[in-house]
Motif scaffolding. Structure first.
Motif, PDB file in Angstrom:
ATOM      1  N   ARG A 561      23.439   5.681  57.831  1.00 27.39           N
ATOM      2  CA  ARG A 561      24.668   5.174  58.429  1.00 27.39           C
ATOM      3  C   ARG A 561      24.353   4.477  59.750  1.00 27.39           C
ATOM      4  NH1 ARG A 561      30.452   8.295  59.234  1.00 27.39           N
ATOM      5  NH2 ARG A 561      31.552   6.538  60.213  1.00 27.39           N
ATOM      6  N   GLN A 564      29.600   1.790  61.362  1.00 32.94           N
ATOM      7  CA  GLN A 564      30.634   2.111  60.389  1.00 32.94           C
ATOM      8  C   GLN A 564      30.207   1.802  58.965  1.00 32.94           C
ATOM      9  OE1 GLN A 564      33.441   3.684  61.287  1.00 32.94           O
ATOM     10  NE2 GLN A 564      32.542   3.707  63.340  1.00 32.94           N
ATOM     11  N   GLN A 565      28.928   1.522  58.729  1.00 31.81           N
ATOM     12  CA  GLN A 565      28.501   1.201  57.378  1.00 31.81           C
ATOM     13  C   GLN A 565      27.174   1.866  57.068  1.00 31.81           C
ATOM     14  OE1 GLN A 565      27.493  -3.005  56.852  1.00 31.81           O
ATOM     15  NE2 GLN A 565      27.400  -3.225  59.071  1.00 31.81           N
TER      16      GLN A 565
END
Length: 887
Positions: A561, A564-565
């Motif tokens: 991670r 946010q991705q």
């Protein structure tokens, strides 16, 4: 993939085959209803089921139960034969010797279920409660049977008393079987044998009730016969399953939740009232006496069961409280400290233990804020860790907090978990440990060695020094050292697409993951860029080093991670073991060479160094030099393989394939030079040229030949290209320069390319779809094959990999190929089979309604001029773009 996937697929295939057989039997019975063949089919099925039940009993645990089930199926089959003989000879069938066999079959099944219900390591309380539940279910079902048929059957004075009693026994025994099945299934819902018995008994119950309600007892309908027949088949399946467990094998399933048990009990209480309501709404005669009797019995049973549930619940809570007091007593005498703090920061537990650990004096108005200030903790850092724990949703949050106390720098290690939802805790549990001594030792080591500033790992200088120390030590003791060289695959794509800050965050997380699987005595270092090294100072054999490398690869395989991705990278691992004349530089060099061999072999691999690899490295360097000028030197070209319609053998499009002929190296296959182009950051430039060239050729063909107006051009896009922010602009430029409609361009991406950066890939694919470009998922089935990706990434075409098409070598389409075709059709995708080389493959794919195919059966990849001639020869029957869209 391991061996688990084929076995799991085989199990699903066998279940599917059973389902097809059962549905076929039921359909045949319905189709033959009213003919002698229906009777013959029915008797054949029940007699076969009886034989199968006996064949499958075997030996071992549960044999007695299987024998009883097989005996029950056999008695029922014998009853069917006797009934048919009596019926065919015009004898009375109202009450006959066949009923004795039928009822005996029920008794055998009831005995088998009773044994199953009593098996296992349950406590006396659990056994008693289970039987109470079974009786409740029995009474409820019996009440329904009484209303449906029993009352009418027993009160029918036109029939002899014996006939009425025997007829009434069938639904009554069915109700008993349902109660027993409930008792068995609630012990283990995963017991396939118990579920098969439940389904079989349910089929018999439905047919028995239907038979008693039927107008013509002498001619059961196909539906009733199907129920009895299906029940026999299911019971035969149960006889072949492990329907019994050895005592103690599945020790004491935990007492099920009180609410679940109460739901069963209270649901049963609704049965009499529901019966009365249905009678009232339908205008039928009221039966207050039977309803009252059933209600009375159920109320007494439910009261007994509820009382026992409440008692068990109270005992369980008392046990929890005792355990909590025990834990508190243990914690009070521990060298660590445990405290509970409310989400609002209020200290909920006695502060003495925590204050003692921190050396703080306790006062009557002591609070959590006072504790932080007096102990010298940084309030902001402490609150941040506390906030992470609260936001973690029950996940453990660990932290090491510095503090200044009486002029000293001290450290405390904390582990926090939010148990606010637990009524016995009601706050955030903080476990604190004084880690000052360990932190001082770590700081001492940090001052003595060099470390990488980004990851905190040893740097190349320290790594080299540790290797030299290991080699000197091993020279004295005759031991062997090993170096594991790790290079990240796909790191540059993350750096280019997400920025250097994201790349740094990725390196930090990778370093943390690798550190988590490294032994304490080994040295993990960042050697520069995206390269890491692991020194195993002493190893017994190469297997030990290989195991360490596999652990590193396994950690790298998990998505990371970033913000946010999530992004996915892999690693190429090279291993070198020290020889008697090895030096630190030679050992690192050899591990580096092995790593390049792993990367060349396909990435995500591990390779042990072999002296012959030195020549392979020389070849790799030569390949890199030649590839640098291949595009400018005109050495790259495209060939085209047609995509054919299986319906009419028309050309519907082409796939552009990249080829390289080097004056020095000769023909170099794409799987050899494409990875090198990605490593050298040449793939975007080459990919942009491929797009321009393919679009230009396709536009020229469409302009010169009206019959080819519907033909498409497919271009492969690599994972690195998909991660590039320039891809969309490159495609827009290629379409604009060539004049090719966006709908005529098909971009083929692989599953692996999608999972490297799912969010970034989704964004770029959405932009491409907005242009009108069509998308194909290439080599489907060889990668992750996850339906989630088909939902997340909207594609138009599903290409079945040639490895699956190669398995088509018989009269039937392999199940995996049929499954892929059916999946594509279900999702309304265009399906292309790759690698079709034989007429039999084409015929089977056409029968399976696979729309398109490509392979050497139709044509090998061709030069542009030859492909144009091939197109002209096949374009006469090719569908237009409008026809393709409507299809």
């Amino acid at each position: 993939m391991g061996t688990g996937a084929p076995r799991g697929f085989g199990r699903h295939a066998r279940r599917g085959s059973w389902l097809v057989v059962v549905l076929g039997l039921v359909g045949a019975n319905a189709a033959l209803d009213g003919t002698p063949w229906a009777t013959a089919l029915y008797l054949a099925v029940v007699l076969t089921a009886s034989a199968v039940a006996w064949i499958g009993i075997g030996r071992g645990p549960g044999r007695r139960v299987r024998v009883l089930i097989a005996l029950g199926v056999t008695l029922s089959a014998v009853g069917d034969v006797l009934w048919e003989l009596l019926f065919r000879n015009g004898m009375s069938i109202d009450v006959s010797v066949a009923d004795a066999f039928y009822l005996s079959a029920y008794v055998m099944l009831a005995v088998a279920l009773t044994i199953m219900a009593g098996a296992g390591g349950q406590s006396a309380r659990q056994r008693f409660d289970g039987w109470v539940d079974a009786v409740i279910v029995f009474v409820a079902v019996l009440a329904v049977m009484w209303d449906l048929t029993l009352a009418e059957t027993l009160s029918d004075s036109s029939q002899p008393l014996l006939a009425r009693l025997i007829w009434a026994l069938y639904p009554a025994l069915d109700a008993a079987l349902i109660g027993l099945v409930f008792r068995v299934v609630t012990r283990s819902a995963r017991d396939r044998g118990a579920l098969a018995v439940a389904a079989g008994a349910g089929c018999w119950l439905a047919s028995d009730v239907g038979y008693l309600l039927a107008d013509d007892y002498a001619a059961p309908t196909a539906l009733l016969g199907s129920g009895w027949m299906l029940g026999a088949v299911l019971l035969a399946v149960a006889a072949r399953s492990r329907v019994d467990r050895e005592p103690g094998h599945d020790v004491a399933d935990a007492e099920r939740g009180g609410f679940g048990r109460l739901a069963v009990c209270l649901g049963a209480l609704l049965v009499p009232g529901t019966i009365e309501l249905v009678r009232d709404l339908s205008g039928a005669e009221q039966t207050p006496l039977s309803v009252f009797g059933a209600s009375l019995v159920l109320v007494l049973l439910v009261f007994l069961r509820t009382a026992r549930l409440l008692t068990a619940e109270a005992e369980a809570r008392a046990l929890v409280r005792v355990q909590a007091r025990r834990n508190a007593a243990l914690a009070a005498h521990s060298s660590d400290a445990v405290a509970v703090i409310g989400r609002d920061g209020e200290l909920l537990s006695p502060p003495a233990q925590l204050a003692g650990l921190l050396g703080v004096e306790v006062t009557p108005d002591f609070a959590a804020g006072d504790l932080m200030h007096r102990a010298g903790l940084d309030p902001a850092a402490a609150r941040e860790v506390f906030a992470q724990a609260v936001a973690g949703g029950g996940a453990v949050v660990s932290a090491e907090l510095p503090r200044r106390y009486r002029g000293e720098e001290l450290w405390v290690g904390v582990r926090l978990v939010d148990l606010s939802s637990d009524p016995d805790v009601g706050g955030v549990v903080v476990h604190a440990t004084d880690i000052t001594e360990r932190k001082r030792a770590e700081q001492t080591l940090a001052h003595q060695a060099f470390h990488d500033g980004l990851t905190g790992l040893a740097n190349r200088a320290l790594f080299t020094e540790r290797i030299e120390q290991a080699l000197r030590s091993n020279a004295r003791h005759g031991d062997t050292a090993a170096v594991v060289f790790i290079d990240l695959d796909g790191f540059k794509a993350v750096n280019d697409s997400l920025g250097h800050q994201a790349g740094d965050a990725l390196l930090q997380q990778v370093a943390q993951r690798l550190s988590s699987v490294v032994r304490a005595g080994d040295t993990l270092a960042r050697l520069g860029g995206d390269e890491f090294g692991l020194l195993l100072a002493q190893v017994d054999d190469v297997a030990e080093v290989t195991a360490a490398g596999e652990r590193l690869l396994a950690e790298l395989a998990r998505p990371v991670r970033i913000g946010q991705q999530y992004v996915t990278v892999s690693g190429s691992v090279g291993i070198a073991l020290s020889e008697s004349d090895a030096t630190a530089d030679s050992l690192v060099r050899d591990a580096d060479i092995a790593m390049y061999a792993a990367k060349t072999a396909g990435r995500g691999r591990l390779v042990v160094f072999d002296p012959d690899m030195r020549s392979a490295l020389v070849e790799r360097r030569q390949l890199e030099r030649e590839l640098q000028g291949a595009l400018a030197g005109g050495e790259l070209r495209l060939v085209y393989q047609p995509v054919m319609s299986l319906a009419d053998e028309a050309v519907v499009g082409f796939e552009a394939l990249l080829r390289w002929y080097s004056p020095v190296l000769g023909n170099v296959p794409p799987d050899r030079f494409i990875p090198v182009a990605e490593d050298l950051d040449l793939i975007n430039e080459i990919g942009a040229w491929v797009l321009r060239e393919a679009c230009s050729v396709a536009a020229e063909w469409r302009g010169r030949h009206p019959g080819a107006a519907g033909a498409t051009m497919a271009v492969n896009v690599s994972a690195v290209q998909l991660a590039s922010p320039d891809l969309v602009e490159q495609i827009i430029g290629a379409l604009a320069a060539s004049g090719l409609p966006a709908g005529a361009l098909v971009l083929e991406v692989t599953e692996t390319a999608l999972v490297r950066d799912p969010d970034g890939a989704a964004e770029r694919l959405a932009a491409l779809r907005a242009l009108g470009v069509r998308l194909a998922l290439d080599d489907f089935g060889t990668g992750y094959s996850s339906l989630s990706y088909l939902r997340q990434f909207t594609v138009d075409v599903l290409k079945i990999d040639r490895s699956f098409i190669a398995t088509i070598d018989g009269p039937q389409l392999p199940p995996i190929v049929r499954g892929l075709v059916d999946l594509g059709r279900t999702l309304d995708l265009e399906i292309v089979a790759e690698g079709v080389e034989h007429d039999d493959q084409r015929a089977l794919l056409r029968q399976a309604r696979c729309e398109l195919a490509q392979g050497y059966l139709f044509a090998a990849p061709m030069e542009a001029d030859d492909a144009e001639l091939f197109l002209l020869g096949r374009a006469a029957t090719a569908p237009t773009a409008d026809e393709t869209a409507s299809a």
